[in-house]
Design an enzyme around this catalytic site. Sequence first.
Site, short mmCIF file in Angstrom:
data_model
loop_
_atom_site.label_atom_id
_atom_site.label_comp_id
_atom_site.label_asym_id
_atom_site.label_seq_id
_atom_site.Cartn_x
_atom_site.Cartn_y
_atom_site.Cartn_z
N ASP A 51 -1.55 6.48 6.57
CA ASP A 51 -2.66 5.66 6.10
C ASP A 51 -2.99 4.67 7.21
OD1 ASP A 51 -4.35 3.80 4.95
OD2 ASP A 51 -3.09 3.37 3.21
N TRP A 82 0.82 -1.21 0.00
CA TRP A 82 0.00 0.00 0.00
C TRP A 82 0.85 1.26 0.00
CZ3 TRP A 82 -4.36 -0.64 -2.03
CH2 TRP A 82 -5.15 -1.77 -1.77
N LYS A 111 -12.35 -1.51 6.13
CA LYS A 111 -11.58 -2.52 6.85
C LYS A 111 -12.08 -2.61 8.28
CE LYS A 111 -9.26 -2.63 3.08
NZ LYS A 111 -8.00 -2.03 2.71
C1 LIG Z 1 -7.48 -1.42 1.54
C2 LIG Z 1 -6.41 -0.44 1.71
C3 LIG Z 1 -6.26 0.64 0.84
C4 LIG Z 1 -7.14 0.84 -0.38
O1 LIG Z 1 -8.45 1.15 -0.04
P1 LIG Z 1 -9.56 1.47 -1.13
O2 LIG Z 1 -10.67 2.05 -0.33
O3 LIG Z 1 -9.90 0.19 -1.81
O4 LIG Z 1 -8.99 2.46 -2.09
C5 LIG Z 1 -5.24 1.53 1.09
N1 LIG Z 1 -4.44 1.40 2.15
C6 LIG Z 1 -4.56 0.36 3.01
C7 LIG Z 1 -3.63 0.25 4.16
C8 LIG Z 1 -5.55 -0.58 2.82
O5 LIG Z 1 -5.67 -1.61 3.68
#
Ligand SMILES: *Cc1c(COP(=O)(O)O)cnc(C)c1O
Length: 361
Positions: free
Chosen positions: A171, A101, A195
Amino acid sequence: MGRVYNFSAGPATMPLPVLEEIQAELLDYKGSGMSVMEMSHRSKVFQTIADEAEADLRELMNIPDNYKVLFIQGGATLQFSMIPMNLCKNGVFDYIVTGAWSKKAASEAKKFGKVNVVATSEDKNYSYIPDCSDLPIDDDADYVYICENETIHGTTFQTLPNTKGKILVSDQSSMFLSKPCNVSDYGMIYGGVQKNIGPAGISIVIIREDLIREDLKDANTPVYMRYDTHAANGSMYNTPNCWAIYVCGKVFKYLKSIGGLEKMNEINVEKAKVLYDFLDSSKMFNGTVEKEVRSLMNVPFVTASKELDAEVVAATKAAGFDNLKGHKSVGGLRASIYNAMPIEGVKALVEFLKKYEEENA
Ligand SMILES: *Cc1c(COP(=O)(O)O)cnc(C)c1O
């Protein structure tokens, strides 16, 4: 009722009491005579939903007044572009790459300036977190970027990097609200909500007010891609994802009701320990990352062979444990044990794996 223990990395399991409340309110939300997905985002009733969601999140995370909370569509991925577009002053961005990511985020940022990868764990397939106490931070860096919990590889920063005075952007998609967080350590925190919070399709951005620029209007930056657009319009410049905001709000209230993030962290620590203790004692199953940086949310593990991995995944699925197949870049299995996964689910999984090992050793 046919609910399984769902170990999906995202979209992921939700708290049952929240789903039940949503079900009860589906046809007639609090006497409005309509479902939340049918109501105007300009209505008083929806404004109350949005206001309460923000207020509850602020309370849960203890968000200081000089930070804005924004609900933006496009998931976490849109933020990979919005961050460099909005935070760009010198056009230099420092990224710590600890997995798929942060790598994606760094490669998107290259479109908007110079990206320095100031640390990475790519040499060992992202199975550790590099020492970030004395990094070669660029004097001109507009920000330092991390993915604080790596969903795919299963690592978490135990201490935040020393950014040498530069702002930190994190993030937190796969660890959002899993434990207390000192917001003022960051310039910006963001995460896709699917998530650890609610339905896919939005990300929550928590950003220090002074980082929101108003001069981007003149730079041809698309209006939707500017934080000032969302900040000035209470996250309703256009029609927001009302449904996701509503469900996230429910989850915030649920977290408050169980005792907030301190309590959530206690539960998460206890829950992850059940699985890690088993992996540490097992001969058949092995964790894939350094112990010190193991994630409380995403737990990848492998057997000695791809064939056995696949057999175990199939056996777990047949036994009512779903979505345990590991990400292709790590292989094996991955149990995502987010906030909403009850400890009973993890205990049941461990019992199953123990028995599997005994019978197949
Ligand atoms: C799932 C995830 C993303 C991407 O998320 P989307 O909403 O599908 O764009 C980005 N960073 C992390 C750490 C993730 O787990």
